[in-house]
Design a protein around this motif. Structure first.
Motif, PDB file in Angstrom:
ATOM      1  N   SER A  81      16.072  43.911  23.636  1.00 47.90           N
ATOM      2  CA  SER A  81      14.662  44.302  23.592  1.00 47.90           C
ATOM      3  C   SER A  81      14.438  45.575  22.785  1.00 47.90           C
ATOM      4  O   SER A  81      13.406  45.746  22.139  1.00 47.90           O
ATOM      5  CB  SER A  81      14.110  44.497  25.006  1.00 47.90           C
ATOM      6  N   THR A  82      15.417  46.499  22.809  1.00 53.48           N
ATOM      7  CA  THR A  82      15.223  47.763  22.116  1.00 53.48           C
ATOM      8  C   THR A  82      16.500  48.181  21.403  1.00 53.48           C
ATOM      9  O   THR A  82      17.568  47.578  21.616  1.00 53.48           O
ATOM     10  CB  THR A  82      14.763  48.858  23.107  1.00 53.48           C
ATOM     11  N   TYR A  83      16.418  49.195  20.532  1.00 57.40           N
ATOM     12  CA  TYR A  83      17.507  49.540  19.636  1.00 57.40           C
ATOM     13  C   TYR A  83      17.675  51.057  19.584  1.00 57.40           C
ATOM     14  O   TYR A  83      16.686  51.806  19.567  1.00 57.40           O
ATOM     15  CB  TYR A  83      17.217  49.010  18.223  1.00 57.40           C
ATOM     16  N   LYS A  84      18.928  51.488  19.511  1.00 59.72           N
ATOM     17  CA  LYS A  84      19.223  52.916  19.449  1.00 59.72           C
ATOM     18  C   LYS A  84      18.724  53.508  18.131  1.00 59.72           C
ATOM     19  O   LYS A  84      18.930  52.932  17.058  1.00 59.72           O
ATOM     20  CB  LYS A  84      20.735  53.147  19.581  1.00 59.72           C
ATOM     21  N   GLN A  85      18.103  54.684  18.210  1.00 54.58           N
ATOM     22  CA  GLN A  85      17.629  55.401  17.032  1.00 54.58           C
ATOM     23  C   GLN A  85      18.484  56.647  16.803  1.00 54.58           C
ATOM     24  O   GLN A  85      18.888  57.312  17.749  1.00 54.58           O
ATOM     25  CB  GLN A  85      16.155  55.787  17.194  1.00 54.58           C
ATOM     26  N   TYR A 145      15.218  48.237  13.026  1.00 50.85           N
ATOM     27  CA  TYR A 145      14.723  47.612  14.252  1.00 50.85           C
ATOM     28  C   TYR A 145      14.515  48.683  15.306  1.00 50.85           C
ATOM     29  O   TYR A 145      15.372  49.547  15.511  1.00 50.85           O
ATOM     30  CB  TYR A 145      15.709  46.553  14.762  1.00 50.85           C
ATOM     31  N   GLU A 146      13.374  48.616  15.970  1.00 48.68           N
ATOM     32  CA  GLU A 146      13.074  49.595  17.004  1.00 48.68           C
ATOM     33  C   GLU A 146      12.710  48.950  18.332  1.00 48.68           C
ATOM     34  O   GLU A 146      12.994  49.478  19.398  1.00 48.68           O
ATOM     35  CB  GLU A 146      11.942  50.517  16.554  1.00 48.68           C
ATOM     36  N   TYR A 147      12.061  47.754  18.273  1.00 55.19           N
ATOM     37  CA  TYR A 147      11.611  47.064  19.479  1.00 55.19           C
ATOM     38  C   TYR A 147      11.430  45.603  19.104  1.00 55.19           C
ATOM     39  O   TYR A 147      10.878  45.296  18.040  1.00 55.19           O
ATOM     40  CB  TYR A 147      10.298  47.688  19.975  1.00 55.19           C
ATOM     41  N   SER A 148      11.884  44.689  19.941  1.00 50.09           N
ATOM     42  CA  SER A 148      11.962  43.292  19.516  1.00 50.09           C
ATOM     43  C   SER A 148      10.627  42.574  19.412  1.00 50.09           C
ATOM     44  O   SER A 148      10.569  41.481  18.855  1.00 50.09           O
ATOM     45  CB  SER A 148      12.911  42.510  20.435  1.00 50.09           C
ATOM     46  N   ARG A 149       9.550  43.162  19.930  1.00 53.51           N
ATOM     47  CA  ARG A 149       8.240  42.592  19.625  1.00 53.51           C
ATOM     48  C   ARG A 149       7.920  42.794  18.148  1.00 53.51           C
ATOM     49  O   ARG A 149       7.347  41.932  17.486  1.00 53.51           O
ATOM     50  CB  ARG A 149       7.155  43.219  20.504  1.00 53.51           C
ATOM     51  N   GLY A 209      11.256  34.230  20.837  1.00 50.87           N
ATOM     52  CA  GLY A 209      12.458  34.878  21.334  1.00 50.87           C
ATOM     53  C   GLY A 209      13.691  34.528  20.513  1.00 50.87           C
ATOM     54  O   GLY A 209      13.700  33.544  19.763  1.00 50.87           O
ATOM     55  N   PRO A 210      14.763  35.308  20.636  1.00 46.93           N
ATOM     56  CA  PRO A 210      15.961  35.103  19.815  1.00 46.93           C
ATOM     57  C   PRO A 210      16.676  33.783  20.085  1.00 46.93           C
ATOM     58  O   PRO A 210      17.198  33.164  19.156  1.00 46.93           O
ATOM     59  CB  PRO A 210      16.842  36.310  20.158  1.00 46.93           C
ATOM     60  N   GLN A 211      16.728  33.336  21.331  1.00 50.00           N
ATOM     61  CA  GLN A 211      17.392  32.074  21.643  1.00 50.00           C
ATOM     62  C   GLN A 211      16.698  30.916  20.935  1.00 50.00           C
ATOM     63  O   GLN A 211      17.337  30.068  20.299  1.00 50.00           O
ATOM     64  CB  GLN A 211      17.404  31.837  23.153  1.00 50.00           C
TER      65      GLN A 211
END
Length: 378
Positions: free
Chosen positions: A29-33, A42-46, A231-233
């Motif tokens: 859902s989220t990514y390390k900055q 990428y910062e947030y999967s929305r 979604g990714p799946q």
């Protein structure tokens, strides 16, 4: 790169870090900055997800577009595209449109005063006559659902350009394997990817490709704002489905042509709707703008009672909503996919109670024909 090769090698095809030949499912859902506002893309999967992005690059490649977008359903894709317009704008739409699109425009989008008129877009002069001062777009299905009408995309593009309109094409029935509307002048092409692109009745999704950077920027803003993302799946499942799309479409069309020939000669069938028929009024147009006629076919048995009887008797055709899967599906549009359209309107369009729609699969054609024969002969 030819079509079948592009479906295997188009877009992002693997993972550079590991060498995996299949794009991983980034269930995140989220990514390390590295620091506030400083990230690797990428910062947030929305907003963006690597698996979804890989799918979006593939659909952009297949449709020869600038950018692609993956949505949670075909209707989410259409709704997001409609959000490009403002209150008071007007859209000209194909009359024989999918029931869900009809419901969206007449019961939801109309609340925001986005106006529309339904026109038989197989007649360019009717489209031009329907254009108003506030018209902003032409929305087309070709072939249509369920009567398989054909619209000349080049002529629609000429009309759209003349009046400074966007041309939006629902390419679900044709698929990017058979037809590329952007190459013919469309601005936006969309799919219910639940159907042929997924192809296995195991995912619900929508895809959009656009031909210009400004459209891509506006649509991404809308998608991120409303959260209408896939979604990714499911994104991964669609990429897997795309790899065999060409093979499936060829097998499906071969079966459909054999079934068409059988139904044409059957005494209990009053009408067959399929653009591959030379007698179909849109046959020449379809042949000129697409490389195949697809796997959707409708036929009329005269009454709702007779249609119900056919559905009760078939074995290999599964009675179900949806279309475009490896298994053959059968439905009565008046009671299922187009039930949201008032009966009077359905009859005006030619969607009778006795109309049966087939989504032909990849089974043995002889088994499918025998199945239909036993159901029609009783």
């Amino acid at each position: 790169m030819r079509a079948k090769t592009k479906m295997i090698h188009g877009g992002i095809t693997g993972d550079e870090q590991t060498g995996a030949v299949s794009v991983p499912i980034y269930q995140v859902s989220t990514y390390k900055q590295e620091s506030a506002g400083n990230h690797s893309g990428y910062e947030y999967s929305r907003t963006g997800n690597p698996t979804r992005h890989a799918l979006e690059t593939v659909i952009a490649d297949l449709e020869n577009g600038k950018s692609g977008f993956a949505f949670g359903s075909g209707m989410a894709a259409i709704t997001s595209v409609m959000m490009l317009f403002d209150s008071g704008d007007h859209i000209v739409m194909t009359d024989d449109v999918y029931g869900g699109s009809y419901r969206l425009m007449t019961s939801v989008i109309n609340r925001f005063k986005l106006n529309h008129d339904y026109v038989d877009t197989s007649y360019p002069e009717k489209v031009e006559a329907a254009i108003q001062e506030n018209t902003k777009a032409i929305f087309i299905e070709t072939p249509t659902n369920p009567l398989l009408k054909i619209t000349d995309l080049k002529k629609m593009a000429e009309i759209a350009k003349k009046h400074n309109l966007l041309l939006i094409v629902d390419n679900t029935f044709a698929t990017p394997y058979w037809q590329q509307p952007l190459d013919l002048g469309a601005d936006i092409v969309l799919h219910s990817a639940t159907k042929y692109i997924g192809g296995h009745s195991d995912v619900v999704a929508g895809l959009v490709a656009v031909n210009a950077a400004d459209l891509a920027e506006r649509l991404h803003f809308i998608q991120n704002s409303v959260g209408a993302v896939l979604g990714p799946q499911d994104s991964w499942l669609l990429m897997r489905g795309i790899k065999t799309l060409g093979l499936r479409m060829e097998a499906i069309e071969a079966n459909t042509k054999k079934i068409m020939e059988f139904l044409q000669d059957h005494d209990h069938v009053s009408e067959v709707y399929y653009p591959g028929l030379k007698s179909h009024p849109g046959h020449d147009t379809a042949e000129g703008q697409a490389t195949g006629f697809g796997g959707m076919l409708s036929f009329d048995v005269g009454s709702g009672e007779k249609a119900d009887n056919v559905l009760d008797k078939v074995t290999y055709f599964t009675l179900a909503e949806s279309l475009g899967a490896v298994e053959s599906l059968i439905s009565i549009p008046a009671k299922m996919t187009h039930a949201s359209i008032p009966r009077e309107r359905r009859l005006e369009l030619g969607i009778t109670d006795g109309l049966i729609r087939l989504s032909v699969g990849i089974e043995d054609a002889d088994d499918l024909i025998e199945d239909l024969k036993s159901a029609l002969d009783l």
